[in-house]
Design a protein around this motif. Structure first.
Motif, PDB file in Angstrom:
ATOM      1  N   ILE A  49     129.266 -24.199  70.274  1.00  0.00           N
ATOM      2  CA  ILE A  49     129.918 -25.312  69.206  1.00  0.00           C
ATOM      3  C   ILE A  49     130.648 -26.096  69.987  1.00  0.00           C
ATOM      4  CG2 ILE A  49     131.866 -25.510  67.156  1.00  0.00           C
ATOM      5  CD1 ILE A  49     130.861 -22.502  65.752  1.00  0.00           C
ATOM      6  N   GLY A  50     130.782 -27.196  70.466  1.00  0.00           N
ATOM      7  CA  GLY A  50     131.383 -27.980  70.765  1.00  0.00           C
ATOM      8  C   GLY A  50     131.493 -27.832  72.871  1.00  0.00           C
ATOM      9  N   ALA A  51     129.978 -27.284  72.571  1.00  0.00           N
ATOM     10  CA  ALA A  51     130.092 -26.923  74.386  1.00  0.00           C
ATOM     11  C   ALA A  51     128.629 -26.496  75.207  1.00  0.00           C
ATOM     12  CB  ALA A  51     130.578 -25.532  74.724  1.00  0.00           C
TER      13      ALA A  51
ATOM     14  N   TYR B 208     129.509 -34.279  73.064  1.00  0.00           N
ATOM     15  CA  TYR B 208     128.622 -34.538  72.664  1.00  0.00           C
ATOM     16  C   TYR B 208     127.537 -35.262  73.386  1.00  0.00           C
ATOM     17  CZ  TYR B 208     126.190 -38.110  70.131  1.00  0.00           C
ATOM     18  OH  TYR B 208     124.916 -38.573  69.482  1.00  0.00           O
ATOM     19  N   ILE B 209     128.389 -36.303  74.832  1.00  0.00           N
ATOM     20  CA  ILE B 209     127.473 -37.040  75.284  1.00  0.00           C
ATOM     21  C   ILE B 209     126.800 -35.747  76.167  1.00  0.00           C
ATOM     22  CG2 ILE B 209     127.311 -38.472  77.476  1.00  0.00           C
ATOM     23  CD1 ILE B 209     127.890 -39.356  74.594  1.00  0.00           C
ATOM     24  N   SER B 210     127.344 -34.312  77.147  1.00  0.00           N
ATOM     25  CA  SER B 210     126.624 -33.316  77.675  1.00  0.00           C
ATOM     26  C   SER B 210     125.954 -32.455  76.833  1.00  0.00           C
ATOM     27  CB  SER B 210     128.138 -32.751  78.170  1.00  0.00           C
ATOM     28  OG  SER B 210     128.754 -32.392  77.695  1.00  0.00           O
ATOM     29  N   MET B 211     126.424 -32.413  75.639  1.00  0.00           N
ATOM     30  CA  MET B 211     125.426 -31.371  74.473  1.00  0.00           C
ATOM     31  C   MET B 211     123.300 -32.645  74.380  1.00  0.00           C
ATOM     32  SD  MET B 211     128.668 -29.945  72.164  1.00  0.00           S
ATOM     33  CE  MET B 211     126.733 -28.959  71.268  1.00  0.00           C
ATOM     34  N   GLN B 212     124.549 -34.019  73.880  1.00  0.00           N
ATOM     35  CA  GLN B 212     122.259 -34.723  74.548  1.00  0.00           C
ATOM     36  C   GLN B 212     122.102 -34.123  75.470  1.00  0.00           C
ATOM     37  OE1 GLN B 212     121.854 -36.039  71.572  1.00  0.00           O
ATOM     38  NE2 GLN B 212     123.189 -37.143  70.032  1.00  0.00           N
TER      39      GLN B 212
ATOM     40  N   VAL C 157     117.362 -31.844  79.006  1.00  0.00           N
ATOM     41  CA  VAL C 157     116.880 -31.423  79.595  1.00  0.00           C
ATOM     42  C   VAL C 157     116.380 -29.573  79.088  1.00  0.00           C
ATOM     43  CG1 VAL C 157     117.248 -28.859  82.194  1.00  0.00           C
ATOM     44  CG2 VAL C 157     118.695 -31.439  81.440  1.00  0.00           C
ATOM     45  N   LEU C 158     116.879 -29.331  78.246  1.00  0.00           N
ATOM     46  CA  LEU C 158     116.255 -28.474  77.802  1.00  0.00           C
ATOM     47  C   LEU C 158     114.493 -28.889  76.562  1.00  0.00           C
ATOM     48  CD1 LEU C 158     119.007 -26.725  75.466  1.00  0.00           C
ATOM     49  CD2 LEU C 158     118.044 -26.082  77.172  1.00  0.00           C
TER      50      LEU C 158
ATOM     51  N   TYR D 120     138.239 -36.445  77.571  1.00  0.00           N
ATOM     52  CA  TYR D 120     137.592 -36.238  78.991  1.00  0.00           C
ATOM     53  C   TYR D 120     138.593 -36.210  79.693  1.00  0.00           C
ATOM     54  CZ  TYR D 120     135.066 -37.728  82.633  1.00  0.00           C
ATOM     55  OH  TYR D 120     134.470 -37.901  84.150  1.00  0.00           O
ATOM     56  N   VAL D 121     139.194 -36.891  79.896  1.00  0.00           N
ATOM     57  CA  VAL D 121     140.157 -37.369  80.578  1.00  0.00           C
ATOM     58  C   VAL D 121     141.173 -35.989  80.572  1.00  0.00           C
ATOM     59  CG1 VAL D 121     142.647 -38.628  81.248  1.00  0.00           C
ATOM     60  CG2 VAL D 121     140.638 -40.000  80.408  1.00  0.00           C
ATOM     61  N   ASN D 122     141.647 -35.344  79.604  1.00  0.00           N
ATOM     62  CA  ASN D 122     142.359 -34.628  79.284  1.00  0.00           C
ATOM     63  C   ASN D 122     141.280 -32.926  80.308  1.00  0.00           C
ATOM     64  OD1 ASN D 122     145.812 -34.122  78.379  1.00  0.00           O
ATOM     65  ND2 ASN D 122     144.146 -35.549  76.496  1.00  0.00           N
TER      66      ASN D 122
END
Length: 471
Positions: free
Chosen positions: A152-154, A181-185, A190-191, A363-365
């Motif tokens: 969830i969210g990672a 979200y961008i990295s999950m996409q 990759v998967l 992202y910045v945080n």
């Protein structure tokens, strides 16, 4: 097998193998602090569905929280576990200890549960949210019995560890306001390339936790994949029930004009139902939706926002690295301006830029916190770099008072009382009220007897502990 477990349960069970103390297991309730073994103080929480019986094998969902809140995290899955018939177990882990130690604790907990309960050994999955999700994504790579991860969210923490020779089923759950979200996409692509079974379920609300129906859907997809691999017999009525629920979700999203989410959900349905259903009619619906003028406009708007986001990310990463290396406190004004710009995006009327603004702030945080971890991990800590990052965090996350306190303590340690008092007043103005935490700060003994310190506390909290001498 039935004889092995028959003594465990009627309505509840007294269990005593390998232990000097008796363990009572009860269905339909979260059981806390169960010992992993006799010699180690490690514990775990456990939940058995109310219809649990020893007459069959059950799927197991291992749930992870890295902040010592495993019971709360486990409780979020209770309704889904009841609906889908999953046993839940949550080892007590901490982010402060090493990955390898946490992985050992996970393996020991799993083997303890396997000793206790009739678990289907090909239906063991890991799940978590945030840091717990990042850890859960690694578990199938290190614990061979675990066949899937629900995150969830990672995203997956390290793609270099992935191997086509050891695939697992990955299900991500998230929303488009989350910076991951961008990295999950990207991870999904990759998967797909590695031919790992995977789905990404997106929910519309900008909340940390999805609605329970999304957790239930993830467990359903694990079950469908188990049927697909012939781990369990195919239940055609179950497949039809879940399929109809997915169709209803698509119709709901379309009725709410959430066409991008509807199309995304169709993509995931194609990946899970292809072996069970003729999906020609669903493909036709998808084609018609993609031709729709409104859908095309939405897609263009989202793509434009994502392009802008990628460029801003590059800027933020470059300038943050430079500012940390050069201790560029003068650039804090620039960062304050950037956050104001992101707030404009987040509060604007363009829905895709609103999502972009929220993602970029997250992202910045995260980038700043990663840099804090890097600085603190050095043998010789660069306190000026740390001070810059603490001050930056008060700009990026102004309601997180921990970083005000950190900069107050660090400034007081270096006898920079002017900076310490400035950030004390900033915190008090924004609503900080925890005097116990304030007076317990390390390295602030001299600061706390300063008249200006006590004047500020008296002004905002009416609770100064030291007498203010008036001349």
């Amino acid at each position: 097998m039935n004889k092995k477990y028959a003594l465990f349960f009627l309505a509840m069970v007294a269990l005593q193998p390998l232990f000097s103390q008796q363990i009572v297991l009860k269905k339909g309730a979260i059981l806390q602090s169960l010992p992993v073994n006799d010699s180690v103080a490690d514990t775990f929480s456990l939940y058995l569905p109310t219809n649990f019986t020893t007459e069959k094998q059950w799927p197991l969902l291992l749930i992870f929280d890295m902040e010592g809140k495993e019971k709360q995290t486990l409780s979020m899955f209770l309704n889904s576990a009841e609906e889908e018939g999953y046993v839940l177990a949550a080892p007590k882990l901490h982010d402060s200890i090493s990955l390898s130690n946490n992985m050992v604790k996970t393996s020991e907990t799993l083997h303890r549960v396997l000793e206790m309960l009739p678990i289907g050994k090909s239906r063991i999955y890991a799940a978590g949210s945030g840091l717990g999700g990042r850890f859960a994504n690694l578990v199938p790579l290190f614990v061979k019995e675990v066949k899937g991860a629900l995150s969830i969210g990672a995203s997956i923490a390290n793609i270099e560890l992935l191997s086509p020779k050891r695939p697992f089923h990955f299900i991500g759950i998230g929303h488009k306001n989350n910076y991951n979200y961008i990295s999950m996409q990207a991870m999904k692509r990759v998967l797909d390339r590695f031919r790992f079974p995977n789905q990404l379920l997106l929910y519309p609300q900008a909340k940390d936790w999805p609605e329970p129906s999304y957790l239930t859907k993830a467990l359903q997809y694990f079950t469908l994949q188990a049927m697909r691999k012939r781990v369990i017999p195919t239940d055609s009525s179950y497949v039809q029930k879940v399929f109809e629920a997915d169709l209803a979700k698509i119709n709901e999203l379309k009725s709410l004009k959430k066409f991008l989410l509807a199309e995304q959900h169709m993509v995931e349905m194609m990946s899970i139902y292809g072996i069970y259903k003729n999906l020609d009619s669903l493909r036709n619906v998808q084609k018609e939706l993609r031709k729709d003028r409104i859908f095309k406009g939405m897609k263009r708007g989202e793509n434009a926002a994502m392009l802008k986001e990628s460029l801003l990310k590059e800027d933020y990463q470059y300038y943050l690295e430079e500012d940390v290396i050069t201790h560029n406190f003068n650039n804090l004004g620039w960062w304050n301006h950037q956050m104001a710009e992101l707030d404009k995006f987040a509060k604007g009327i363009n829905p895709y830029e609103k999502e972009m603004g929220n993602r970029l702030r997250g992202y910045v945080n995260a980038l700043a916190e990663d840099n804090i971890d890097i600085v603190q991990s050095e043998a010789l800590i660069d306190e000026d770099a740390l001070a810059f990052l603490y001050e930056l965090k008060t700009i990026l996350d102004p309601q997180n008072f921990d970083f005000y306190l950190k900069i107050i303590a660090l400034s007081a340690k270096n006898e920079d009382f002017e900076t310490a008092l400035f950030y004390l007043e900033e915190a008090l103005k924004k609503g900080f009220k925890d005097t116990e935490k304030l007076y317990a700060l390390e390295d602030t003994a001299l600061l706390r007897i300063d008249a200006k310190f006590n004047e500020l506390v008296s002004k905002y909290l009416k609770d100064a502990r030291y007498q203010i001498n008036e001349e």
